[in-house]
Design a protein around this motif. Structure first.
Motif, PDB file in Angstrom:
ATOM      1  N   VAL A   1     110.865  -4.166  28.519  1.00  0.00           N
ATOM      2  CA  VAL A   1     111.837  -3.723  29.530  1.00  0.00           C
ATOM      3  C   VAL A   1     111.618  -2.266  29.908  1.00  0.00           C
ATOM      4  O   VAL A   1     111.526  -1.914  31.085  1.00  0.00           O
ATOM      5  CB  VAL A   1     113.281  -3.928  29.017  1.00  0.00           C
TER       6      VAL A   1
ATOM      7  N   ARG B   1     101.841  -0.912  34.040  1.00  0.00           N
ATOM      8  CA  ARG B   1     102.676  -0.025  33.217  1.00  0.00           C
ATOM      9  C   ARG B   1     102.330  -0.200  31.730  1.00  0.00           C
ATOM     10  O   ARG B   1     102.299   0.793  30.975  1.00  0.00           O
ATOM     11  CB  ARG B   1     104.148  -0.351  33.464  1.00  0.00           C
TER      12      ARG B   1
ATOM     13  N   PRO C   1     113.187 -10.992  29.221  1.00  0.00           N
ATOM     14  CA  PRO C   1     113.562 -10.104  30.334  1.00  0.00           C
ATOM     15  C   PRO C   1     113.308 -10.767  31.685  1.00  0.00           C
ATOM     16  O   PRO C   1     112.275 -11.413  31.879  1.00  0.00           O
ATOM     17  CB  PRO C   1     112.672  -8.884  30.116  1.00  0.00           C
ATOM     18  N   ALA C   2     114.268 -10.619  32.579  1.00  0.00           N
ATOM     19  CA  ALA C   2     114.123 -11.206  33.919  1.00  0.00           C
ATOM     20  C   ALA C   2     112.994 -10.529  34.688  1.00  0.00           C
ATOM     21  O   ALA C   2     112.249 -11.177  35.430  1.00  0.00           O
ATOM     22  CB  ALA C   2     115.445 -11.095  34.681  1.00  0.00           C
ATOM     23  N   GLU C   3     112.885  -9.213  34.516  1.00  0.00           N
ATOM     24  CA  GLU C   3     111.842  -8.460  35.217  1.00  0.00           C
ATOM     25  C   GLU C   3     111.109  -7.566  34.214  1.00  0.00           C
ATOM     26  O   GLU C   3     111.429  -6.382  34.066  1.00  0.00           O
ATOM     27  CB  GLU C   3     112.443  -7.621  36.337  1.00  0.00           C
ATOM     28  N   PRO C   4     110.151  -8.138  33.477  1.00  0.00           N
ATOM     29  CA  PRO C   4     109.397  -7.308  32.526  1.00  0.00           C
ATOM     30  C   PRO C   4     108.560  -6.280  33.262  1.00  0.00           C
ATOM     31  O   PRO C   4     108.258  -6.426  34.454  1.00  0.00           O
ATOM     32  CB  PRO C   4     108.524  -8.326  31.799  1.00  0.00           C
ATOM     33  N   VAL C   5     108.196  -5.232  32.554  1.00  0.00           N
ATOM     34  CA  VAL C   5     107.394  -4.181  33.173  1.00  0.00           C
ATOM     35  C   VAL C   5     106.048  -4.757  33.612  1.00  0.00           C
ATOM     36  O   VAL C   5     105.569  -5.754  33.077  1.00  0.00           O
ATOM     37  CB  VAL C   5     107.164  -3.010  32.185  1.00  0.00           C
ATOM     38  N   THR C   6     105.461  -4.136  34.573  1.00  0.00           N
ATOM     39  CA  THR C   6     104.191  -4.619  35.105  1.00  0.00           C
ATOM     40  C   THR C   6     103.061  -4.385  34.102  1.00  0.00           C
ATOM     41  O   THR C   6     103.159  -3.524  33.217  1.00  0.00           O
ATOM     42  CB  THR C   6     103.850  -3.901  36.418  1.00  0.00           C
TER      43      THR C   6
END
Length: 245
Positions: A97, A60, A52-57
Motif C-alpha cells: 500500500v 514504485r 489492497p484494492a490499489e496496490p502500488v505500481t
C-alpha cells in the motif's frame, strides 16, 4: 576358535547395550504424539488479510528495491500485503500500500509469532539467532526465536527476511529429539545417520552376526538335538523294516 568366541562375547555385550538403546529410543519416538512433536496444536489458522484494492505500481516497487529484481510476488504478511522481491543481495519486502520497505525487526517478529500461535499465553522471550544449534538445525540464519510462556514452552522460529514461520519447537519435540539423537547416534548435530560412529557400529554388528554363524556350527553336536532327531530316525527305521518285511 577361542579368539572368535571371546571377541563374540564382548562384542555381543557392547553392541547389545546399543541394541537396547536403539529399541528404547525407537519405542519412545513411536509413543510420543507426533502431532505434539510437530507443534500442530499450537498452529493458529491465519486470519484472511484484505488484499489492497490499489496496490502500488511495479515501478514504485522497483524504485523501493533499488536494484535488479529476479522474482516478485504479492503475498499476505500479518494483517496486510507485501511484495516479496528476490534480488541479488537477498529478499526484500515492500508494503503493497505505502511502497515502503518492510523490516522484520523484533517488534514485527513478535507480532507475527503471536498471530501464528493458538494459545493465550504471552511472549516469554525473543532473540535473534545468528549461530546454528540443535533447534535451528539447517534453517537459514539469522532468524528470530520467539518463545511463549505456555507449559510446552512453544517456540516459533521466524525468518528475518520474509517473516515466515520456519519451524515450531516445544518440550515434546525436545524430548523426541533426545531419543532421535540416541537412535541415529549423532550426538552433535543430530542430523545424520551416515557418520563414522554408526558405520563402525554397523560393521561390528555384521561381524557379530558372521561370527555367530561360525560358532553356531561349531558349538552344537548331534546330541543337542537328540530329542528331535531320535524320533525321526526311529520312524524312518520302522518304515524300512516294514518295507523289508
Amino acid at each position: 576358535m577361542f579368539l572368535i568366541r571371546t571377541l563374540h562375547k564382548w562384542f555381543g555385550l557392547i553392541l547389545g547395550l546399543q541394541f537396547l538403546l536403539w529399541s528404547v529410543s525407537g519405542a519412545m519416538m513411536a509413543l510420543l504424539d507426533h502431532h505434539k512433536v510437530s507443534g500442530e496444536p499450537s498452529v493458529r489458522a491465519p486470519v484472511p488479510a484484505i488484499a489492497p484494492a490499489e496496490p502500488v505500481t511495479l515501478a514504485r516497487v522497483a524504485e523501493a528495491v533499488g536494484g535488479p529484481i529476479h522474482a516478485l510476488k504479492l503475498r499476505p504478511l500479518g494483517e496486510g500485503y507485501v511484495y516479496e522481491a528476490a534480488t541479488p543481495t537477498g529478499v526484500k519486502l515492500i508494503d503493497a500500500v505505502s511502497g515502503q520497505a518492510v523490516a522484520v525487526d523484533e517488534v514485527k517478529a513478535a507480532a507475527l509469532a503471536v498471530a501464528a500461535f493458538s494459545g493465550p499465553e504471552k511472549v516469554a522471550s525473543i532473540r535473534k539467532v545468528e549461530t546454528g544449534d540443535v533447534e535451528t538445525r539447517s534453517l537459514p540464519l539469522p532468524l528470530w526465536r520467539v518463545e511463549f510462556a505456555d507449559k510446552e514452552q512453544t517456540t516459533l522460529l521466524l525468518s528475518t527476511t520474509t517473516g515466515e514461520v520456519l519451524e515450531r519447537r516445544n518440550n515434546t519435540w525436545r524430548l523426541w529429539d533426545i531419543f532421535w539423537m540416541i537412535h541415529i547416534m549423532d550426538y552433535t548435530k543430530r542430523e545424520s545417520f551416515n557418520h563414522p560412529l554408526i558405520i563402525t557400529v554397523g560393521s561390528g554388528v555384521t561381524w557379530l552376526a558372521l561370527s555367530g554363524v561360525i560358532l553356531l556350527f561349531r558349538s552344537f553336536r548331534r546330541q543337542d538335538f537328540a530329542y528331535v532327531l531320535d524320533p525321526i530316525e526311529r520312524i524312518r527305521d520302522e518304515r524300512k523294516t516294514k518295507k523289508q518285511a
